[in-house]
Design a protein around this motif. Structure first.
Motif, mmCIF file in Angstrom:
data_model
loop_
_atom_site.group_PDB
_atom_site.id
_atom_site.type_symbol
_atom_site.label_atom_id
_atom_site.label_comp_id
_atom_site.label_asym_id
_atom_site.label_seq_id
_atom_site.Cartn_x
_atom_site.Cartn_y
_atom_site.Cartn_z
ATOM 1 N N GLY A 1 -13.570 -4.239 -0.475
ATOM 2 C CA GLY A 1 -12.466 -3.301 -0.664
ATOM 3 C C GLY A 1 -12.935 -2.000 -1.298
ATOM 4 N N GLU A 2 -13.825 -2.105 -2.299
ATOM 5 C CA GLU A 2 -14.375 -0.915 -2.942
ATOM 6 C C GLU A 2 -15.186 -0.075 -1.958
ATOM 7 N N GLU B 1 -11.038 -3.731 4.029
ATOM 8 C CA GLU B 1 -10.117 -4.772 3.587
ATOM 9 C C GLU B 1 -10.181 -5.950 4.537
ATOM 10 N N THR C 1 -9.616 3.167 4.064
ATOM 11 C CA THR C 1 -9.741 1.722 4.215
ATOM 12 C C THR C 1 -9.845 1.385 5.695
ATOM 13 N N SER D 1 -9.906 -1.864 8.289
ATOM 14 C CA SER D 1 -9.747 -3.295 8.460
ATOM 15 C C SER D 1 -10.243 -3.740 9.833
ATOM 16 N N ALA E 1 -14.649 -10.068 -1.521
ATOM 17 C CA ALA E 1 -13.522 -9.334 -0.931
ATOM 18 C C ALA E 1 -13.261 -8.038 -1.698
ATOM 19 N N GLU E 2 -13.334 -8.091 -3.029
ATOM 20 C CA GLU E 2 -13.113 -6.887 -3.847
ATOM 21 C C GLU E 2 -14.221 -5.869 -3.634
#
Length: 159
Positions: free
Chosen positions: A37-38, A42, A4, A6, A33-34
């Motif tokens: 995230g995938e 994030e 992830t 950010s 947003a999801e």
């Protein structure tokens, strides 16, 4: 999936948002947003909201469409003034326009990310937009009808 991230820079994140909108049916900031995230990124919903507004993404019906900003080029906002009628015909969408505006309409459609067309051909007052299949032609017809009926809004607003 990778780690992830950010701390992705804004330009790279916004390019990813445009790519995701063109590849997936995303209709809420949470969906965006999801999807980020995938992809291993994030971000807060407020960041997504700002990014969508800065990118000029529109919510058309239940999904987002994006038109990259290009100085001197017509945008989605001209479509309601130029389009008279939209009709699906199997895997093609026939778009009747005011005289002399078909080229501008085709140019806009060719640049919209997230619109399921593979290409356009324009005459004086008609655009033929080829879709990959009949379902996509129906979807494009519906989206263009929504745009022309002003059922659009900037995507950077709170859903």
């Amino acid at each position: 999936m990778g780690a992830t991230r950010s701390n992705m820079d804004k330009t790279t994140r916004q390019d990813l948002i445009l790519r995701l909108i063109s590849e997936k049916e995303l209709g809420t900031q949470q969906d965006v947003a999801e999807a980020l995230g995938e992809a291993g990124v994030e971000v807060a919903q407020a960041t997504v909201s700002r990014d969508l507004a800065e990118l000029g993404v529109l919510k058309v019906g239940s999904r987002y469409l994006a038109l990259p900003h290009e100085p001197g080029m017509a945008g989605i906002e001209v479509l309601p003034s130029f389009i008279l009628r939209v009709t699906p015909a199997q895997h093609t969408v026939v778009i009747h326009t005011r005289d002399g505006t078909a080229g501008a309409v085709a140019n806009v459609l060719d640049r919209v990310r997230g619109l399921r067309i593979v290409g356009t051909i324009a005459g004086l007052d008609t655009v033929m937009a080829a879709a990959p299949d009949s379902a996509a032609a129906e979807e494009v017809t519906s989206l263009l009808t929504d745009v022309c009926r002003a059922k659009t809004r900037p995507a950077g607003n709170i859903d």
